[in-house]
Design an enzyme around this catalytic site. Structure first.
Site, PDB file in Angstrom:
ATOM      1  N   SER A  98       0.831  -1.196   0.000  1.00 45.10           N
ATOM      2  CA  SER A  98       0.000   0.000   0.000  1.00 45.10           C
ATOM      3  C   SER A  98       0.872   1.255   0.000  1.00 45.10           C
ATOM      4  CB  SER A  98      -0.959  -0.071   1.195  1.00 45.10           C
ATOM      5  OG  SER A  98      -1.921   0.944   1.147  1.00 45.10           O
ATOM      6  N   HIS A 123      -2.651  -1.090  -4.256  1.00 41.72           N
ATOM      7  CA  HIS A 123      -4.113  -1.096  -4.382  1.00 41.72           C
ATOM      8  C   HIS A 123      -4.608   0.341  -4.298  1.00 41.72           C
ATOM      9  CE1 HIS A 123      -4.529  -1.839   0.265  1.00 41.72           C
ATOM     10  NE2 HIS A 123      -3.957  -0.694  -0.002  1.00 41.72           N
TER      11      HIS A 123
END
Length: 196
Positions: A98, A123
């Site tokens: 992330s 993501h």
């Protein structure tokens, strides 16, 4: 409370004890080994600014083993990395997920590395746990979309991938090993020995 190892050095005046992070900082090394929140971001930013003020021409090494975290905290670190004159050399040790992956790819081009068994995950941004009135939820939803556009554009810039591919790949968790991250443009090299 986390245990922080101490390092003892011999000097001509006797012994001197440092916590391990202070000792690493002397060698222009910052270790980000936790989830990224405002407090951690402030520590990393302070270290970046300190090292830059000490020597604006010396590379700063940022070692990352992080599951990610706060978008705003991560973007504050990102902006500081881009703001200082120093090259920021990034390394993935373990995982960069992330916002951790976002910081990994944001290092100076040509100086982004991962160890062989690293795991990289990208993501789309999220702001979990939203509740309240419909108008408040709408405000937060628009903010998430705005931040997603910013981070997607920056990921495209740093990886060389098209914006369309980034948008498609971050729709769900996109997990890569080190060779895949190199092919994707998140890192430049896979290393198994310290760089000299």
């Amino acid at each position: 409370m986390a245990l922080v190892p101490m390092v003892i050095e011999q000097t001509n005046r006797g012994e001197r004890a440092y916590d391990i992070y202070s000792r690493l900082l002397r060698d222009n090394i910052i270790f980000l080994g936790t989830p990224i929140d405002d407090q951690i971001a402030n520590l990393v930013i302070a270290q970046l600014l300190f090292l830059s003020a000490e020597d604006p021409d010396k590379d700063i090494q940022l070692y990352i083993n992080s599951p990610g975290g706060s978008i705003t905290a991560g973007l504050a670190i990102y902006d500081t990395m881009q703001f200082i004159k120093n090259d920021v050399v990034t390394y993935c040790i373990g995982q960069a997920a992330s916002m951790g992956a976002f910081l990994l790819m944001s290092g100076t081009a040509g100086k982004r590395f991962a160890l062989p068994n690293s795991r990289i995950l990208i993501h789309q941004p999220s702001m979990g746990g939203l509740s309240g009135q419909a108008t408040d939820i709408d405000i937060h939803a628009r903010e998430i979309l705005r931040i997603r556009e910013i981070t997607n554009n920056l990921m495209s810039k740093h990886t060389g991938q098209s914006l369309e591919r980034i948008e498609r790949d971050v729709e769900r968790d996109f997990i890569m090993n080190a060779p895949q991250a190199k092919e994707y443009g998140i890192i430049d090299e896979i290393i198994d020995r310290p760089r000299v």
